[in-house]
Design a protein around this motif. Sequence first.
Motif, PDB file in Angstrom:
ATOM      1  N   UNK A   1       0.786  -1.220   0.000  1.00 11.95           N
ATOM      2  CA  UNK A   1       0.000   0.000   0.000  1.00 11.95           C
ATOM      3  C   UNK A   1       0.821   1.274   0.000  1.00 11.95           C
ATOM      4  N   UNK A   2       2.148   1.180   0.142  1.00  9.33           N
ATOM      5  CA  UNK A   2       2.999   2.356   0.174  1.00  9.33           C
ATOM      6  C   UNK A   2       3.427   2.751  -1.230  1.00  9.33           C
ATOM      7  N   UNK A   3       3.634   4.062  -1.460  1.00 11.96           N
ATOM      8  CA  UNK A   3       4.154   4.522  -2.748  1.00 11.96           C
ATOM      9  C   UNK A   3       5.622   4.156  -2.904  1.00 11.96           C
ATOM     10  N   UNK A   4       6.372   4.207  -1.814  1.00 11.37           N
ATOM     11  CA  UNK A   4       7.792   3.850  -1.792  1.00 11.37           C
ATOM     12  C   UNK A   4       8.043   2.873  -0.657  1.00 11.37           C
ATOM     13  N   UNK A   5       9.013   1.988  -0.859  1.00 10.80           N
ATOM     14  CA  UNK A   5       9.369   0.988   0.142  1.00 10.80           C
ATOM     15  C   UNK A   5      10.834   1.154   0.485  1.00 10.80           C
ATOM     16  N   UNK A   6      11.133   1.221   1.755  1.00 12.19           N
ATOM     17  CA  UNK A   6      12.531   1.277   2.194  1.00 12.19           C
ATOM     18  C   UNK A   6      13.155  -0.103   2.026  1.00 12.19           C
TER      19      UNK A   6
ATOM     20  N   UNK B   1      12.705  -4.685   3.782  1.00 10.08           N
ATOM     21  CA  UNK B   1      12.626  -5.975   3.103  1.00 10.08           C
ATOM     22  C   UNK B   1      13.701  -6.943   3.582  1.00 10.08           C
ATOM     23  N   UNK B   2      14.309  -6.628   4.723  1.00  7.84           N
ATOM     24  CA  UNK B   2      15.448  -7.439   5.203  1.00  7.84           C
ATOM     25  C   UNK B   2      15.064  -8.877   5.490  1.00  7.84           C
ATOM     26  N   UNK B   3      13.823  -9.127   5.821  1.00  8.27           N
ATOM     27  CA  UNK B   3      13.405 -10.492   6.176  1.00  8.27           C
ATOM     28  C   UNK B   3      12.817 -11.263   4.985  1.00  8.27           C
ATOM     29  N   UNK B   4      12.826 -10.648   3.826  1.00  8.75           N
ATOM     30  CA  UNK B   4      12.238 -11.289   2.653  1.00  8.75           C
ATOM     31  C   UNK B   4      13.201 -12.273   1.986  1.00  8.75           C
TER      32      UNK B   4
ATOM     33  N   UNK C   1      21.817 -14.923 -15.016  1.00  9.77           N
ATOM     34  CA  UNK C   1      22.575 -13.940 -15.772  1.00  9.77           C
ATOM     35  C   UNK C   1      23.096 -12.823 -14.895  1.00  9.77           C
ATOM     36  N   UNK C   2      23.812 -11.873 -15.548  1.00 10.26           N
ATOM     37  CA  UNK C   2      24.341 -10.726 -14.828  1.00 10.26           C
ATOM     38  C   UNK C   2      23.213  -9.742 -14.543  1.00 10.26           C
ATOM     39  N   UNK C   3      23.395  -8.898 -13.555  1.00 17.11           N
ATOM     40  CA  UNK C   3      22.367  -7.906 -13.299  1.00 17.11           C
ATOM     41  C   UNK C   3      22.416  -7.366 -11.896  1.00 17.11           C
ATOM     42  N   UNK C   4      21.302  -6.792 -11.456  1.00 16.92           N
ATOM     43  CA  UNK C   4      21.259  -6.108 -10.178  1.00 16.92           C
ATOM     44  C   UNK C   4      21.306  -7.046  -8.986  1.00 16.92           C
ATOM     45  N   UNK C   5      21.200  -8.347  -9.190  1.00 17.46           N
ATOM     46  CA  UNK C   5      21.395  -9.265  -8.089  1.00 17.46           C
ATOM     47  C   UNK C   5      22.868  -9.614  -7.927  1.00 17.46           C
ATOM     48  N   UNK C   6      23.723  -8.875  -8.573  1.00 19.19           N
ATOM     49  CA  UNK C   6      25.156  -9.030  -8.391  1.00 19.19           C
ATOM     50  C   UNK C   6      25.655  -8.086  -7.318  1.00 19.19           C
ATOM     51  N   UNK C   7      26.821  -7.506  -7.557  1.00 20.63           N
ATOM     52  CA  UNK C   7      27.484  -6.693  -6.545  1.00 20.63           C
ATOM     53  C   UNK C   7      26.671  -5.482  -6.129  1.00 20.63           C
ATOM     54  N   UNK C   8      25.978  -4.835  -7.086  1.00 22.14           N
ATOM     55  CA  UNK C   8      25.289  -3.592  -6.741  1.00 22.14           C
ATOM     56  C   UNK C   8      24.136  -3.843  -5.777  1.00 22.14           C
ATOM     57  N   UNK C   9      23.399  -4.947  -5.929  1.00 22.73           N
ATOM     58  CA  UNK C   9      22.307  -5.254  -5.014  1.00 22.73           C
ATOM     59  C   UNK C   9      22.848  -5.590  -3.631  1.00 22.73           C
ATOM     60  N   UNK C  10      23.900  -6.413  -3.587  1.00 24.84           N
ATOM     61  CA  UNK C  10      24.495  -6.764  -2.299  1.00 24.84           C
ATOM     62  C   UNK C  10      24.994  -5.514  -1.580  1.00 24.84           C
ATOM     63  N   UNK C  11      25.598  -4.591  -2.340  1.00 27.46           N
ATOM     64  CA  UNK C  11      26.103  -3.363  -1.737  1.00 27.46           C
ATOM     65  C   UNK C  11      24.963  -2.499  -1.227  1.00 27.46           C
TER      66      UNK C  11
ATOM     67  N   UNK D   1      22.038  -3.533  -0.177  1.00 31.28           N
ATOM     68  CA  UNK D   1      21.536  -4.167   1.045  1.00 31.28           C
ATOM     69  C   UNK D   1      22.474  -3.905   2.220  1.00 31.28           C
ATOM     70  N   UNK D   2      23.779  -3.965   1.972  1.00 31.65           N
ATOM     71  CA  UNK D   2      24.751  -3.692   3.036  1.00 31.65           C
ATOM     72  C   UNK D   2      24.584  -2.268   3.560  1.00 31.65           C
ATOM     73  N   UNK D   3      24.352  -1.309   2.643  1.00 33.22           N
ATOM     74  CA  UNK D   3      24.143   0.074   3.086  1.00 33.22           C
ATOM     75  C   UNK D   3      22.864   0.196   3.912  1.00 33.22           C
ATOM     76  N   UNK D   4      21.885  -0.674   3.602  1.00 33.69           N
ATOM     77  CA  UNK D   4      20.629  -0.664   4.364  1.00 33.69           C
ATOM     78  C   UNK D   4      20.729  -1.469   5.644  1.00 33.69           C
ATOM     79  N   UNK D   5      21.892  -2.087   5.895  1.00 33.18           N
ATOM     80  CA  UNK D   5      22.142  -2.761   7.166  1.00 33.18           C
ATOM     81  C   UNK D   5      21.756  -4.222   7.234  1.00 33.18           C
TER      82      UNK D   5
END
Length: 336
Positions: A184-189, A193-196, A203-213, A215-219
């Motif tokens: 129901x939110x317009x934006x999601x922090x 989603x840490x427990x999801x 293939x290559x993509x955002x589930x590589x280094x950039x996604x992991x990084x 998530x790390x910034x989000x703790x």
Amino acid sequence: MNLELRHLRVICAIAETGSVTKAASTLGLAQPALTAQLQRIERTLGGPLFERDRRGARPTALGELVLARARVLLPAMKGLQDEAARLASAGDAPRRYRIGGVNSPILGRLVHRLAAEQPQAQITTHASWSVDELAQLVAGGRLDYALTGVCGDSTPSADFGLCWREVAIDPVLVLLPEAHPLAGQDEVDLGDLRHEQWVAAPGDGCFGDCFAAACARAGFTPRKVYEVDVRGCIDLVDAGEAVALCQATFRPVAGLVTRRLAGIPLRWRLMLGWHPESPAARMADLVLDTALAAYTDALTPHPTYLAWLLRNPAFGVRRSTTTAVPTAGTGGVRTA
């Protein structure tokens, strides 16, 4: 037996892997068959090419000589084949468009527009989970264009000498079931989603280094990540088993919603690439214009996102700022 290029590839594979067994696996051959082939090659050349023991295979003096020649001949022959393929396609009529795509949200619309504007043109497509494979096919003259993407401001590989233009840049969204507590939110922090559990296509993509990084910034560190095809991604999200990253122009699916990630931790740039010395380079501006129009078409089912783009001019089509980069792209976002 006459020595052939395939025999040189065998010798190089054994030298590079340091083992006949590993080389057989790399070449897709049975180990006994490769051993027999190596023996025939050695008889042709007049002596052993490798010293073999429990530690592996090491080139002899004769082997080093053959390897030195092979490492010159094989790339030269590959270059000849690539140049011949590009030359052979120069005079094709009617006009031909061979387009490779990786998780592209506009490939179908691009093909539709080209076909409508040039009914006599021959249009073919090729899909791959590997951007490097597509770039290699373009560099070798077997494809004319590659439609793919890069995450954020990452610099694509320059190994294949392609010329790339940016079509558009979008924030990466999250795909949720309608019943999800955050739907129901317009934006999601991202941190919410840490427990999801997550799901991604190969293939290559955002589930590589950039996604992991991100998530790390989000703790947090992402929990389990399923890997399935795109249809499977949608099914797992629909079942409530996982959430997924998706492109902003993801086609609406009943029961699922897309939401922006707060702060835009991930961005995806749609890119069109071609070889600057190929016949396709002459039509690159036309294909780029068609890709830009196809991207605009893709926004039609997304009036809310289109309104957001009008308030955020750093995203969407940025034709005036696109520049050529002689590089090869990496895969974009995981759910098309």
